[in-house]
Scaffold this active site. Structure first.
Site, PDB file in Angstrom:
ATOM      1  N   LYS A   1       0.854  -1.194   0.000  1.00 17.60           N
ATOM      2  CA  LYS A   1       0.000   0.000   0.000  1.00 17.60           C
ATOM      3  C   LYS A   1       0.889   1.243   0.000  1.00 17.60           C
ATOM      4  CE  LYS A   1      -2.425   3.248   2.705  1.00 17.60           C
ATOM      5  NZ  LYS A   1      -1.851   4.269   1.848  1.00 17.60           N
TER       6      LYS A   1
ATOM      7  N   GLU B   1       9.303   1.044  10.817  1.00 14.79           N
ATOM      8  CA  GLU B   1      10.325   2.069  10.563  1.00 14.79           C
ATOM      9  C   GLU B   1       9.637   3.402  10.780  1.00 14.79           C
ATOM     10  OE1 GLU B   1      13.528   1.676   9.668  1.00 14.79           O
ATOM     11  OE2 GLU B   1      13.378  -0.497   9.714  1.00 14.79           O
TER      12      GLU B   1
ATOM     13  N   CYS C   1      13.548  10.574   7.011  1.00 17.47           N
ATOM     14  CA  CYS C   1      13.346  10.128   8.396  1.00 17.47           C
ATOM     15  C   CYS C   1      14.594  10.318   9.246  1.00 17.47           C
ATOM     16  CB  CYS C   1      12.914   8.665   8.412  1.00 17.47           C
ATOM     17  SG  CYS C   1      14.038   7.604   7.509  1.00 17.47           S
TER      18      CYS C   1
ATOM     19  N   GLU D   1       8.994  15.529  15.766  1.00 19.55           N
ATOM     20  CA  GLU D   1       9.467  15.433  14.388  1.00 19.55           C
ATOM     21  C   GLU D   1       8.671  16.404  13.510  1.00 19.55           C
ATOM     22  OE1 GLU D   1       8.379  11.959  11.998  1.00 19.55           O
ATOM     23  OE2 GLU D   1      10.466  11.845  11.367  1.00 19.55           O
TER      24      GLU D   1
HETATM   25  P1  NAD Z   1       2.030   8.360   8.046  1.00 18.62           P
HETATM   26  O1  NAD Z   1       2.317   7.568   9.270  1.00 18.62           O
HETATM   27  O2  NAD Z   1       0.999   9.409   8.102  1.00 18.62           O
HETATM   28  O3  NAD Z   1       1.596   7.380   6.847  1.00 18.62           O
HETATM   29  C1  NAD Z   1       2.413   6.327   6.430  1.00 18.62           C
HETATM   30  C2  NAD Z   1       1.564   5.322   5.673  1.00 18.62           C
HETATM   31  O4  NAD Z   1       0.623   4.754   6.578  1.00 18.62           O
HETATM   32  C3  NAD Z   1       0.756   5.918   4.534  1.00 18.62           C
HETATM   33  O5  NAD Z   1       0.739   5.011   3.453  1.00 18.62           O
HETATM   34  C4  NAD Z   1      -0.629   6.048   5.138  1.00 18.62           C
HETATM   35  O6  NAD Z   1      -1.670   6.007   4.192  1.00 18.62           O
HETATM   36  C5  NAD Z   1      -0.676   4.829   6.027  1.00 18.62           C
HETATM   37  N1  NAD Z   1      -1.639   4.906   7.132  1.00 18.62           N
HETATM   38  C6  NAD Z   1      -2.209   5.997   7.683  1.00 18.62           C
HETATM   39  N2  NAD Z   1      -3.061   5.639   8.671  1.00 18.62           N
HETATM   40  C7  NAD Z   1      -3.010   4.293   8.750  1.00 18.62           C
HETATM   41  C8  NAD Z   1      -3.642   3.334   9.579  1.00 18.62           C
HETATM   42  N3  NAD Z   1      -4.498   3.683  10.524  1.00 18.62           N
HETATM   43  N4  NAD Z   1      -3.343   2.032   9.401  1.00 18.62           N
HETATM   44  C9  NAD Z   1      -2.460   1.648   8.460  1.00 18.62           C
HETATM   45  N5  NAD Z   1      -1.838   2.507   7.626  1.00 18.62           N
HETATM   46  C10 NAD Z   1      -2.105   3.821   7.771  1.00 18.62           C
HETATM   47  O7  NAD Z   1       3.437   8.944   7.578  1.00 18.62           O
HETATM   48  P2  NAD Z   1       3.722   9.883   6.333  1.00 18.62           P
HETATM   49  O8  NAD Z   1       3.259  11.255   6.671  1.00 18.62           O
HETATM   50  O9  NAD Z   1       3.258   9.234   5.085  1.00 18.62           O
HETATM   51  O10 NAD Z   1       5.339   9.846   6.309  1.00 18.62           O
HETATM   52  C11 NAD Z   1       6.131  10.588   7.150  1.00 18.62           C
HETATM   53  C12 NAD Z   1       6.569   9.761   8.332  1.00 18.62           C
HETATM   54  O11 NAD Z   1       7.241   8.578   7.887  1.00 18.62           O
HETATM   55  C13 NAD Z   1       7.571  10.485   9.201  1.00 18.62           C
HETATM   56  O12 NAD Z   1       7.241  10.276  10.549  1.00 18.62           O
HETATM   57  C14 NAD Z   1       8.893   9.811   8.873  1.00 18.62           C
HETATM   58  O13 NAD Z   1       9.876   9.860   9.877  1.00 18.62           O
HETATM   59  C15 NAD Z   1       8.451   8.416   8.631  1.00 18.62           C
HETATM   60  N6  NAD Z   1       9.464   7.689   7.861  1.00 18.62           N
HETATM   61  C16 NAD Z   1      10.241   6.776   8.504  1.00 18.62           C
HETATM   62  C17 NAD Z   1      11.255   6.103   7.815  1.00 18.62           C
HETATM   63  C18 NAD Z   1      12.145   5.107   8.497  1.00 18.62           C
HETATM   64  O14 NAD Z   1      12.833   4.354   7.805  1.00 18.62           O
HETATM   65  N7  NAD Z   1      12.188   5.045   9.809  1.00 18.62           N
HETATM   66  C19 NAD Z   1      11.439   6.363   6.451  1.00 18.62           C
HETATM   67  C20 NAD Z   1      10.630   7.302   5.835  1.00 18.62           C
HETATM   68  C21 NAD Z   1       9.637   7.961   6.545  1.00 18.62           C
END
Ligand code: NAD
Length: 496
Positions: A192, A267, A301, A398
């Site tokens: 997804k 992650e 991230c 963050e």
């Molecule tokens: P997010 O947590 O809002 O969304 C991530 C994904 O989860 C999206 O595909 C979203 O549609 C999905 N999602 C949202 N609600 C959900 C639910 N209830 N159940 C299952 N899936 C759901 O994050 P974002 O805004 O897309 O990305 C930014 C975040 O990602 C930042 O916190 C960043 O640090 C993190 N990130 C971490 C890494 C790592 O390797 N640690 C890498 C890249 C980004």
């Protein structure tokens, strides 16, 4: 409406002619017919629409993946056969890298060369894990008391159906970090992508089919978190979920996964510290420090968002980083002269702006940046804040944008304590010419990855992941394959 990318006959053009996703080897509309807009963050305009799936589409994709797994369409192949397909996938991604980078740039807003770099990393993922596919094996053991001896062995088996949820900041790379090790292990996958940036996930899905991944083994369901992500995490036929995203949603994923106690890797977010000792050659480090926070407009991230500098060189380092920030060219990602693109969405632009305004209200001093640029697209100035302290939200939370918070320190213990004073533990770096100090500080920093005189380090061979609330498990390196394997122990009584 169709996305347009450079190239006379775009390879992926047909994929976006109508909103479809990949289920059981077929390109299908969402069962409800719902679609969602994909917006170009550089202009704020809608570039195309993709299918907006829901629980029904997730169920169809999961059941297709389960069928493929039970019929051993992929897991039943030899490791060498899987390796061959994954290597072909890498070749195909590489052959189409320019178009994939153009799509990624259009969707995320990032400069094309940066997008090209991330696509290169995706190629590396498939090549590296192709190499692992025929090197997955257990151990043989001699066990038992003297009167009952056993010959025993362990074998490694693919975990089953793996659900994969990725964010928007480097979508093709994030998807490859999950697909490549999972496929090497023999799993079936339901991916997804983020609702903000679904385009390259669909393109990679099509390339995996072309490479020879059997139908049903890789499924891509587009749509929103609550309607696609949540049912995927809750689905009883999913054996494992690998999630990359925010810590907040990561916690929801943990709660939702309890139904069948599926395995999880997470992650999550970061608030990574960079610790600069007084012996650095300031002119040699400021560009790297600036790159560590501002690359991809801070939407990384592991971005170094907290800067701790020894008092002796604090003003010089902070001014040096600010000078680099002021020199960066910000603009539309397809413009080859641009250093930084926009933030990914209007919502994220508001969020970053609110953090900066909140920091200023709390007493932070703006050394540079601090504001939105223009009123078209979601551009924000690279920003350096000083006069901050550990209690402020800009230091604790963050932001995931181009915002650096700088604080001075007097001794190393203070620097390490402040660097570790966070709920996160994704990455950190230490900057000094003193080798012993560098390694001793690296040892004391609570983070999954520590750079010495470098922050944006990495490579597919090196595991990445977080301590504390930055997550569970690791991606990259041999550890990543383990995340998609179960260990089975088999024993034979030798005395009968
Ligand atoms: P997010 O947590 O809002 O969304 C991530 C994904 O989860 C999206 O595909 C979203 O549609 C999905 N999602 C949202 N609600 C959900 C639910 N209830 N159940 C299952 N899936 C759901 O994050 P974002 O805004 O897309 O990305 C930014 C975040 O990602 C930042 O916190 C960043 O640090 C993190 N990130 C971490 C890494 C790592 O390797 N640690 C890498 C890249 C980004």
């Amino acid at each position: 409406m169709t996305v347009t990318v450079a190239g006379a006959a775009p390879k992926f053009g047909a994929l976006f002619e109508s909103p479809r996703m990949l289920v059981d080897g077929q390109w299908v509309e969402s069962v409800s017919g719902a679609v969602s807009d994909v917006v170009d963050p550089g202009t704020g305009e809608v570039i195309t629409q993709v299918a907006a799936g829901d629980e029904t589409d997730v169920d169809a994709a999961v059941r297709a993946a389960l069928r493929a797994f039970e019929e051993q369409r992929w897991s039943g192949l030899s490791g060498q056969q899987r390796a061959g397909v994954l290597w072909r996938a890498a070749d195909l991604i590489e052959a189409n890298a320019d178009e994939l980078a153009a799509l990624e740039s259009l969707d995320v807003g990032m400069p094309v060369p940066l997008a090209r770099g991330f696509i290169g990393e995706a190629v590396n993922q498939f090549r590296y894990f192709a190499g692992w596919a025929d090197k997955i094996h257990g151990r043989s053991l001699e066990i038992g008391p003297a009167d009952r001896r056993f010959h025993a062995y362990t074998s490694k088996e693919p975990i089953g159906v793996a659900g994969m949820i990725v964010p928007w900041n480097a979508p093709a790379y994030a998807a490859s970090m999950k697909l490549a090790p999972a496929l090497a292990a023999g799993c079936s996958c339901v991916l997804k992508p983020s609702e903000e940036t679904p385009l390259t996930a669909l393109a990679i899905g099509s390339l995996l089919l072309e490479a020879g991944v059997p139908e049903g083994v890789v499924n891509v369901v587009t749509g929103f978190g609550p309607t696609v992500g949540a049912p995927l995490v809750a689905h009883d036929c999913v054996h494992k979920v690998s999630f990359t995203g925010s810590t907040q949603v990561g916690k929801e994923v943990v709660r939702a996964a309890t139904g069948n106690l599926k395995k999880l890797s997470l992650e999550l977010g970061g608030k990574s510290a960079m610790v600069v000792l007084p012996d650095v050659e300031v002119s040699q480090v400021v560009a790297e420090l600036a790159g560590a926070i501002f690359m991809n407009t801070g939407q990384i991230c592991t971005a170094g968002s907290r800067l701790y500098v020894h008092r002796e060189v604090f003003d010089e380092v902070v001014e040096g980083v600010a000078e680099v920030a002021r020199s960066l060219k910000i603009g539309y990602g397809a413009d080859p002269s641009v250093d930084l693109g926009p933030l990914v969405s209007a919502r994220h632009l508001d969020r970053v702006g609110e953090y900066v305004r909140g920091g200023i209200a709390d007493g932070a001093r703006v050394v540079c940046g601090g504001s939105r640029i223009g009123d078209r697209g979601y551009f924000f100035e690279p920003t350096v804040l000083a006069d901050v302290d550990q209690s402020m939200r800009v230091v604790r939370e963050e932001i995931f944008g181009p915002v650096l918070c700088a604080q001075p320190f007097t001794d190393v213990d203070e620097a390490v304590a402040k660097a570790n004073d966070t709920e996160f533990g994704l990455a950190a770096s230490v900057w000094t010419r003193d080798v012993a100090s560098a390694h001793s500080i690296a040892r004391r920093l609570r983070a999954g990855r520590v750079g010495i005189n470098v922050h944006r380090a990495g490579g597919v061979q090196m595991p990445v992941g977080g301590y504390d609330q930055s997550g569970w498990g690791r991606e990259c390196g041999p550890e990543a394959v383990e995340e998609y394997l179960e260990t089975k122990s088999v024993l034979t009584l030798l005395d009968r």
